[in-house]
Scaffold this motif. Structure first.
Motif, PDB file in Angstrom:
ATOM      1  N   ASP A 182       0.784  -1.235   0.060  1.00 12.65           N
ATOM      2  CA  ASP A 182       0.042   0.224  -0.090  1.00 12.65           C
ATOM      3  C   ASP A 182       0.796   1.311   0.104  1.00 12.65           C
ATOM      4  N   GLN A 183       1.804   1.182   0.811  1.00 14.53           N
ATOM      5  CA  GLN A 183       2.854   2.335   0.662  1.00 14.53           C
ATOM      6  C   GLN A 183       3.323   2.555  -0.404  1.00 14.53           C
ATOM      7  N   SER A 228       0.805   3.879  -3.151  1.00 17.85           N
ATOM      8  CA  SER A 228       0.363   5.353  -2.987  1.00 17.85           C
ATOM      9  C   SER A 228       1.116   6.242  -3.374  1.00 17.85           C
ATOM     10  N   GLN A 229       2.414   6.014  -3.265  1.00 18.44           N
ATOM     11  CA  GLN A 229       3.467   7.059  -3.782  1.00 18.44           C
ATOM     12  C   GLN A 229       3.635   6.871  -5.456  1.00 18.44           C
TER      13      GLN A 229
END
Length: 262
Positions: A69-70, A73-74
């Protein structure tokens, strides 16, 4: 006749339409050009690994640790928060080759560190592996002794080796290359020293110097000269009664000496 007129009108209409796109309009205006197509969204790490196949276990870890997810998201952000990502993806066979219990023995935080150890916060094309400065810093953090150092070497022939201090892995190929993401396939799980290496002994303090050796190095100790006694001061410092007694004794001694001489 009507069919003939229609067939003649078609090319005329096409010619007029072509002219209308190039001839300036009134007041110096021209027809606006068609807008450029929107850039394709960055590909997610899940899409890359799912398409490639044989990365089921690594995908499970990416999801359970929320590292997926991290990263996504970026990647989907309008402005890049960094220089992109480089991911080393171990195959299912690489996970199967681990000793039994190697993953189950880890805590949730340690599993997160293990996944982060496979992610770099920089875009690293294959052509740059022979110019990077080791050790590389991964998402796991500290590259110090006994922590999470990652070293890569290239032999110039397209072969890239990765060393963690615990295992030596090889980059088997490139799965994806984009503006913000590069994904490589590796033949082994990158095991960090912090989680799988032997304990690093603490730095030892220098051994103390023995007393004999210290005295030899220091040389003989100089003894300060004792000050000579000041007779006057000593006499004055004596009690007053003692000073009178001394004078009387001196007088007796003089008288005895005089009588002896007669």
């Amino acid at each position: 006749m009507e069919k003939q007129m229609r067939s003649m009108a078609a090319p005329i209409l096409l010619a007029l339409l072509s002219l209308s796109l190039t001839v300036p309009l009134a007041h110096g205006q021209t027809v606006a050009a068609a807008p450029a197509p929107a850039a394709a969204p960055a590909k997610s790490i899940r899409a890359v690994l799912t398409k490639a196949g044989q990365f089921t276990k690594f995908l499970q870890l990416l999801k359970s640790t929320q590292e997926e997810d991290q990263i996504d998201s970026q990647l989907k952000g309008k402005a890049s928060s960094g220089a992109g990502f480089t991911i080393f993806a171990p195959t299912d066979n690489a996970f199967s080759a681990l000793k039994s219990g190697s993953l189950n023995a880890l805590s949730d935080q340690e599993k997160t560190s293990l996944v982060q150890f496979h992610v770099l916060s920089q875009l690293l094309p294959m052509s740059q592996f022979d110019t990077v400065s080791n050790p590389l810093r991964t998402h796991a953090g500290d590259t110090g002794r006994g922590k999470y150092p990652l070293n890569v070497t290239a032999d110039g022939g397209g072969r890239v080796n990765i060393s963690t201090g615990v295992v030596n892995a090889t980059v088997d190929g490139t799965l994806y290359t984009g503006d913000k993401l590069v994904v490589y396939q590796v033949d082994k799980v990158l095991l960090p020293w912090k989680l799988y290496g032997p304990p690093v002994p603490p730095a030892t303090a220098p051994a103390p110097v023995a007393d004999k050796d210290r005295k030899k190095k220091a040389g003989p100790v100089a003894v300060a000269d004792e000050p000579e006694a000041d007779t006057d001061t000593a006499s004055e410092a004596a009690p007053r009664g003692m000073r009178g007694l001394g004078g009387a004794l001196c007088g007796v001694a003089v008288a005895v000496a005089a009588a002896w001489c007669m």
